[in-house]
Motif scaffolding. Structure first.
Motif, PDB file in Angstrom:
ATOM      1  N   TRP A  29       0.859  -1.195   0.000  1.00 58.66           N
ATOM      2  CA  TRP A  29       0.000   0.000   0.000  1.00 58.66           C
ATOM      3  C   TRP A  29       0.885   1.231   0.000  1.00 58.66           C
ATOM      4  CZ3 TRP A  29      -1.739   3.552   3.992  1.00 58.66           C
ATOM      5  CH2 TRP A  29      -2.959   4.187   3.700  1.00 58.66           C
ATOM      6  N   LYS A 268      -2.384  -1.078   7.011  1.00 55.18           N
ATOM      7  CA  LYS A 268      -1.971  -1.206   5.617  1.00 55.18           C
ATOM      8  C   LYS A 268      -0.586  -0.623   5.335  1.00 55.18           C
ATOM      9  CE  LYS A 268      -6.582  -1.294   3.524  1.00 55.18           C
ATOM     10  NZ  LYS A 268      -6.388  -2.570   2.805  1.00 55.18           N
ATOM     11  N   HIS A 283      -1.746  -5.686   3.999  1.00 53.50           N
ATOM     12  CA  HIS A 283      -1.527  -5.275   5.385  1.00 53.50           C
ATOM     13  C   HIS A 283      -0.144  -5.712   5.835  1.00 53.50           C
ATOM     14  CE1 HIS A 283      -2.054  -9.355   6.971  1.00 53.50           C
ATOM     15  NE2 HIS A 283      -3.170  -9.469   6.290  1.00 53.50           N
TER      16      HIS A 283
END
Length: 719
Positions: A29, A268, A283
């Motif tokens: 992310w 994340k 995650h």
């Protein structure tokens, strides 16, 4: 069932990142934005806690900054170690500057919120742990293994003087790997993560070594029976070495239940240095990365969790709760919340690092609340480790390097229950303290015992004898026995009676206490222990084994004969056989064994085969290393130990891909001793490495500033 907080809305004020399934397999992310710091109230909204519980913030910045550990004093004041120089930027600028503190926080109006702060110790070098002990507070600092007692003579919350109570030498190891964790254990021994101490009448500490080296990394916990519960950060282990009470052998067993080693984070943010990133689910962490700050929850306010272990995981932004199942005397750790966690957050800056059961029965948690959690060794801004350097640039882009000098201390409170009252033990009489030995909160029992023993007032013995003889509560009797033992006032007839008690925990404690009398060949004690060699309880049986072992007496045949049906006895026999097999180690190798057990076991394993994490080894199998063949390639091995090694080895990346340099931590004799231990134990070395060989390499490589790569070592040596 858990309370689920909406993840990203609360986390980053509505920021989201759209990733395709294909992208998710290639990257973590990585939004183009900055992450704002949140107020304590807003941060709590991002933290998932069990149903029926809620968090309260009892202190936050500026009242507390960078909290790394804490402890309650007997009147309920909270002493907090603040690391005000820890990673204040990505370069660790001025990290060893002595401007850190120990602060004292007090709740003056009884509402559970700290409202008074004094700087108890100022201008300190990264204070590590505190142990409030009656009229003094024991403190240790980074860079030196010594311990000091600090006194507040005028009661203004600021220390007035200090006394050196244990002198040690400099410790130049990484600041995350030095001595930490300190507690008063059931046996009246002060335990830390790598040494035990007897508290003398003059207030100084006398060393009582562990059978092996360091047992835990950052933090230490104990249960009602005096077992220590340990963690490893680099070793990625949230609970280990808890089979026997402190001071006895560490049994290397599989202590984890199915799926225990997998964390279930929900943050994340892609900023791991070890533990991995779950790209498919977006995650942090596939495996544990930074287990620390553990406690055993022994709270009257939370009986459903009593005896469970709390372990902090700041990289994962989570707290694991562990349940221990005991069968045939052996314990196994299980995640209380399968496929989930006890506490976890979506928020980038939730960094739990320490926990304690409070005197009010609540669970207290220190949250450093910061961007960078990795020390500089694991946070390069340039160099060959491309993944870590890329991580640095992501973290900098997100603004995480600027989030410093925050800190929160939370308490977890059951809904609808009122936390207990503040203690006032410093003002109480011995009789009042003795009454607390029956308290349903372990903190009260431990603190009362500690104060009674350190006051050395034997006039309380009749009250304690009554508790040890007649009290219906098991914990009360056990604490009374140990308090009497600490005061040297335990009548033999009381001890003998408790050796026959119907409750196995009381019998086990009485056996442990009886060791000193068994050593004098006391006939009554010997006869009483003989009747317990066929005890129905596995832990009592093991304690009788340990009692004979502790005085170097032969183990009764009636006990060893039960090994086929008693796995705990079998494990002890195997342990003693392994120890006997290493009895022929040379003098240098024996010194190296202590260092190996303290420093190297976490990654290389006690058997030298490497510690396995999921399907990956944390370090190479040193017992099979080609560098050690034919009495070893000493110039190459010395280079590795002195300056470390980084990157893959023959295409395999182990653990974090980094072995730290030891040149500033250990001298030439010590480094040679580690090589001699490994060589003699696993490679049949016949000739010891002299310290002069290490000295030559140290001189030749004095200008080296970075760890070696495997390619460099192969070009130099002959594996």
């Amino acid at each position: 069932m858990k309370i689920i907080i909406p993840a990203l809305i609360a986390l980053l004020g509505g920021i989201s990142a759209q990733l395709t399934a294909a992208d998710a397999l290639q990257q973590g992310w990585n939004p183009d934005t900055t992450f704002p710091a949140l107020s304590p109230a807003d941060a709590i909204k991002t933290i998932e806690v069990p149903k029926g519980y809620h968090l309260q913030c009892v202190a936050s910045e500026p009242m507390v900054e960078e909290p790394v550990s804490f402890a309650f004093d007997p009147n309920g004041a909270l002493y907090v170690c603040e690391w005000r120089t820890y990673m204040q930027d990505e370069f660790a600028t001025d990290q060893m500057k002595p401007v850190s503190r120990v602060v004292k926080l007090v709740d003056t109006d009884g509402d559970g919120i700290m409202d008074k702060r004094t700087v108890f110790i100022d201008d300190a070098l990264l204070p590590r742990t505190v142990l409030p002990l009656g009229d003094r507070v024991i403190v240790s600092f980074t860079g030196d293994g010594s311990y000091w007692s600090y006194f507040d003579d005028d009661k203004d919350g600021v220390s007035d003087r200090k006394e050196l109570i244990f002198k040690s030498g400099p410790d130049n190891g990484n600041i995350e790997h030095q001595r930490t964790g300190i507690l008063w254990n059931l046996d009246n021994i002060v335990a830390t993560n790598d040494c035990r101490f007897r508290y003398r009448e003059d207030g100084t500490l006398e060393v009582v070594p562990y059978p092996e080296g360091r047992v835990s990394q950052w933090g230490l916990a104990r249960d009602d029976d005096g077992r220590l519960f340990c963690t490893l950060a680099g070793g990625a282990n949230p609970a280990h070495s808890f089979q026997l009470p402190a001071g006895y052998p560490i049994l290397r067993l599989n202590e984890h239940g199915p799926d225990y080693g997998r964390p279930y984070a929900i943050c994340k943010v892609w900023d791991d240095s070890s533990g991995g990133y779950n790209f498919a689910e977006q995650h942090i962490l596939n495996n544990f990365s930074s287990c620390c700050g553990q406690t055993i929850l022994r709270s009257h306010l939370m009986p459903e969790f009593y005896g469970n272990m709390i372990t902090c995981e700041p990289v994962g932004r989570l707290i694991r709760m562990t349940r221990f199942d005991w069968k045939d005397g052996l314990g196994t750790a299980h995640n209380v919340y399968p496929q989930s966690e006890f506490i976890r957050s979506t928020h980038a800056y939730f960094r739990p690092v320490w926990s304690e059961t409070g005197p009010d029965g609540c669970l207290y948690i220190a949250d450093m609340y910061r961007g960078i959690i990795q020390e500089k060794e694991w946070f390069p801004t340039e160099g060959d480790n491309k993944e870590w350097v890329a991580r640095y640039h992501r973290v900098k882009k997100w603004g995480m390097t600027k989030i410093v000098r925050h800190g929160r201390i939370y308490r977890l409170v059951p809904d609808g229950k009122k936390p207990g009252p503040q203690p006032r033990m410093l003002d109480e009489t011995p009789a009042q303290l003795a009454a607390h030995l029956a308290h349903s909160n372990g903190w009260w029992r431990d603190t009362a015992q500690m104060l009674l023993v350190t006051k050395r007032d034997a006039s309380i013995a009749p009250d304690l004898i009554a508790i040890a003889s007649d009290h219906s509560d098991t914990n009360a009797r056990i604490h009374a026995l140990w308090t009497l033992d600490g005061l040297k006032s335990l009548p033999k007839d009381v001890l003998l009676a408790n050796l026959k008690h119907r409750h196995p925990r009381i019998r086990r404690a009485a056996v442990q206490i009886s060791e000193s009398l068994l050593a004098t060949h006391d006939a009554d004690i010997a006869a009483a222990l003989a009747t317990l060699t066929t005890d129905a309880d596995s832990q009592v049986l093991a304690q009788v084994y340990l009692a004979h072992r502790s005085i170097k007496a032969s183990i009764p045949a009636a006990i060893t004969a039960q090994a086929p049906t008693q796995p705990l006895i079998a494990a002890l026999i195997d342990k003693d056989k392994a120890i006997a097999s290493r009895a022929e180690l040379g003098t240098s190798a024996k010194q190296g064994q202590q260092i190996y057990q303290t420093l190297c076991t976490a990654c290389h394993g006690p058997d030298g085969q490497g510690m396995k994490l999921a399907d990956k080894l944390l370090a190479p199998a040193i017992a099979r290393s080609a560098w050690f063949k034919n009495n070893g390639d000493i110039p190459t091995l010395a280079r590795i130990l002195l300056h470390g090694q980084t990157g893959p080895i023959e295409g395999i990346t182990y653990g974090e891909g980094l072995m730290l340099p030891l040149a500033q931590v250990y001298n030439n004799d010590q480094i040679a001793s580690v090589l001699n231990y490994i060589g003699e134990r696993w490679h049949k070395w016949k000739q010891s490495v002299p310290s002069e060989a290490i000295a030559r390499v140290r001189k030749e490589t004095a200008d080296r500033r970075t760890p070696w790569t495997h390619a460099e070592l192969k070009a130099f040596g002959k594996p």
